[in-house]
Design an enzyme around this catalytic site. Sequence first.
Site, short mmCIF file in Angstrom:
data_model
loop_
_atom_site.label_atom_id
_atom_site.label_comp_id
_atom_site.label_asym_id
_atom_site.label_seq_id
_atom_site.Cartn_x
_atom_site.Cartn_y
_atom_site.Cartn_z
N SER A 150 -10.58 0.17 2.10
CA SER A 150 -12.10 0.53 1.79
C SER A 150 -12.79 0.37 3.16
O SER A 150 -12.57 -0.25 3.92
CB SER A 150 -12.54 -0.35 0.92
OG SER A 150 -14.27 -0.28 0.91
N TYR A 163 -13.75 -9.04 -2.38
CA TYR A 163 -13.37 -7.69 -2.25
C TYR A 163 -13.23 -7.11 -0.77
O TYR A 163 -12.15 -6.72 -0.47
CB TYR A 163 -14.21 -6.80 -2.95
CG TYR A 163 -13.77 -5.46 -3.07
CD1 TYR A 163 -12.80 -4.88 -3.83
CD2 TYR A 163 -14.51 -4.46 -2.17
CE1 TYR A 163 -12.23 -3.54 -3.45
CE2 TYR A 163 -14.00 -3.10 -2.21
CZ TYR A 163 -12.94 -2.83 -2.82
OH TYR A 163 -12.81 -1.43 -2.83
P1 NAI Z 1 -11.06 2.32 -11.08
O1 NAI Z 1 -11.43 0.95 -11.71
O2 NAI Z 1 -11.87 3.43 -11.68
O3 NAI Z 1 -9.67 2.35 -11.01
C1 NAI Z 1 -8.63 1.54 -10.71
C2 NAI Z 1 -7.50 1.61 -11.58
O4 NAI Z 1 -6.54 0.55 -11.02
C3 NAI Z 1 -7.71 1.56 -13.06
O5 NAI Z 1 -7.08 2.56 -13.81
C4 NAI Z 1 -7.12 0.42 -13.19
O6 NAI Z 1 -6.71 0.14 -14.65
C5 NAI Z 1 -6.02 0.03 -12.41
N1 NAI Z 1 -5.51 -1.28 -12.10
C6 NAI Z 1 -6.40 -2.35 -11.96
N2 NAI Z 1 -5.83 -3.46 -11.71
C7 NAI Z 1 -4.37 -3.11 -11.95
C8 NAI Z 1 -3.27 -3.73 -11.97
N3 NAI Z 1 -3.33 -5.12 -11.88
N4 NAI Z 1 -2.18 -3.34 -11.81
C9 NAI Z 1 -2.04 -2.02 -12.36
N5 NAI Z 1 -3.39 -1.20 -12.10
C10 NAI Z 1 -4.39 -1.87 -12.18
O7 NAI Z 1 -11.29 2.23 -9.60
P2 NAI Z 1 -11.58 3.11 -8.39
O8 NAI Z 1 -12.88 3.26 -8.00
O9 NAI Z 1 -10.66 4.71 -8.91
O10 NAI Z 1 -10.79 2.63 -7.17
C11 NAI Z 1 -9.48 2.95 -7.04
C12 NAI Z 1 -9.16 2.19 -5.69
O11 NAI Z 1 -10.02 2.78 -4.64
C13 NAI Z 1 -9.32 0.51 -5.43
O12 NAI Z 1 -8.17 0.05 -4.95
C14 NAI Z 1 -10.57 0.30 -4.96
O13 NAI Z 1 -10.66 -0.88 -4.56
C15 NAI Z 1 -10.53 1.74 -3.98
N6 NAI Z 1 -11.81 2.04 -3.44
C16 NAI Z 1 -12.90 2.14 -4.24
C17 NAI Z 1 -14.17 2.67 -3.74
C18 NAI Z 1 -15.05 3.27 -4.77
O14 NAI Z 1 -16.41 3.35 -4.37
N7 NAI Z 1 -14.95 3.70 -5.93
C19 NAI Z 1 -14.35 2.41 -2.60
C20 NAI Z 1 -13.19 2.20 -1.57
C21 NAI Z 1 -12.02 2.07 -2.00
#
Ligand code: NAI
Length: 258
Positions: A150, A163
């Site tokens: 991130s 985080y």
């Molecule tokens: P989201 O919450 O929409 O999706 C995350 C996915 O990971 C979900 O489908 C969830 O079920 C899954 N997940 C969570 N814990 C898990 C586990 N223990 N095992 C398997 N799957 C698991 O989040 P988003 O926004 O799509 O984020 C995706 C990645 O991008 C994350 O690593 C987040 O930290 C990173 N990120 C997101 C940003 C944002 O602004 N949305 C910015 C920078 C990084």
Amino acid sequence: AEGSGGGAGTLAGRVAVVTGGASGIGLGLARALARRGAQVLLADLAGAEAAADMLRAEGLAAEGIAADVSSEVATAAMAEAAETRFGGLDILVNNAGIYATLTPKPFEELDLAEWRRVLEVNVMGTFLCCRAVLPAMQRRGGGRIVNISSGVAFKGNPYMAHYVASKGAVVSLTRALATELGRHGILVNSVAPGFTLSEGVLRNPVLVEGVKGPSLRGRVLARDMLPEDLTGAVCFFAGPDAAFITGQTLVVDGGAYF
Ligand code: NAI
């Protein structure tokens, strides 16, 4: 667009695993990899099969598996599933992470159980998935790992110390593993997104209200960032054009650091 112009066929014959692939950024990345010709295994706590059905209905090669990335047993089963269903494993995208469900809090109020879980999923989960895919990638004579970090790893961000620390660790882990895995032909890189309007984020009004305004104001390209904005960087690291690049983190945030 990815199906026609942007690198169609560059990942033909490759098998990719995308963790957290059932929704949000992960699903967008899985779709982009598949449109470039990869066969994709989506791994998630829940909903991976349904998401894979959706991609198959779009004419893409996808399968789903339930897996918690913080479980050593589950990550081993995930790597094994890629081999049994698709005959090998070439690309791992470590996207699963805890972010969108967090409630921002001053660091002195952060709950220790939540701190542990964020580090466990975001850092140990990335580590476990890398370890799980190693034998399969060695059998293929190489591979690509793309870790989702991130922008906050570099910039800091208030009220999310666990985080921010976890994503800093992902950058360092990327460099550490790159030094160890290069001799196996496995390249390890990271993509660091800015604030992205993923499905998860849109479900969290505190994040949308608290982060959207400031992050937009700090951005050179003054529009919302969407999951699609990340696909180019991830597919680049996963594909032939990045064959001599390892240990790097590319920040994709519309220019928030000037
Ligand atoms: P989201 O919450 O929409 O999706 C995350 C996915 O990971 C979900 O489908 C969830 O079920 C899954 N997940 C969570 N814990 C898990 C586990 N223990 N095992 C398997 N799957 C698991 O989040 P988003 O926004 O799509 O984020 C995706 C990645 O991008 C994350 O690593 C987040 O930290 C990173 N990120 C997101 C940003 C944002 O602004 N949305 C910015 C920078 C990084």
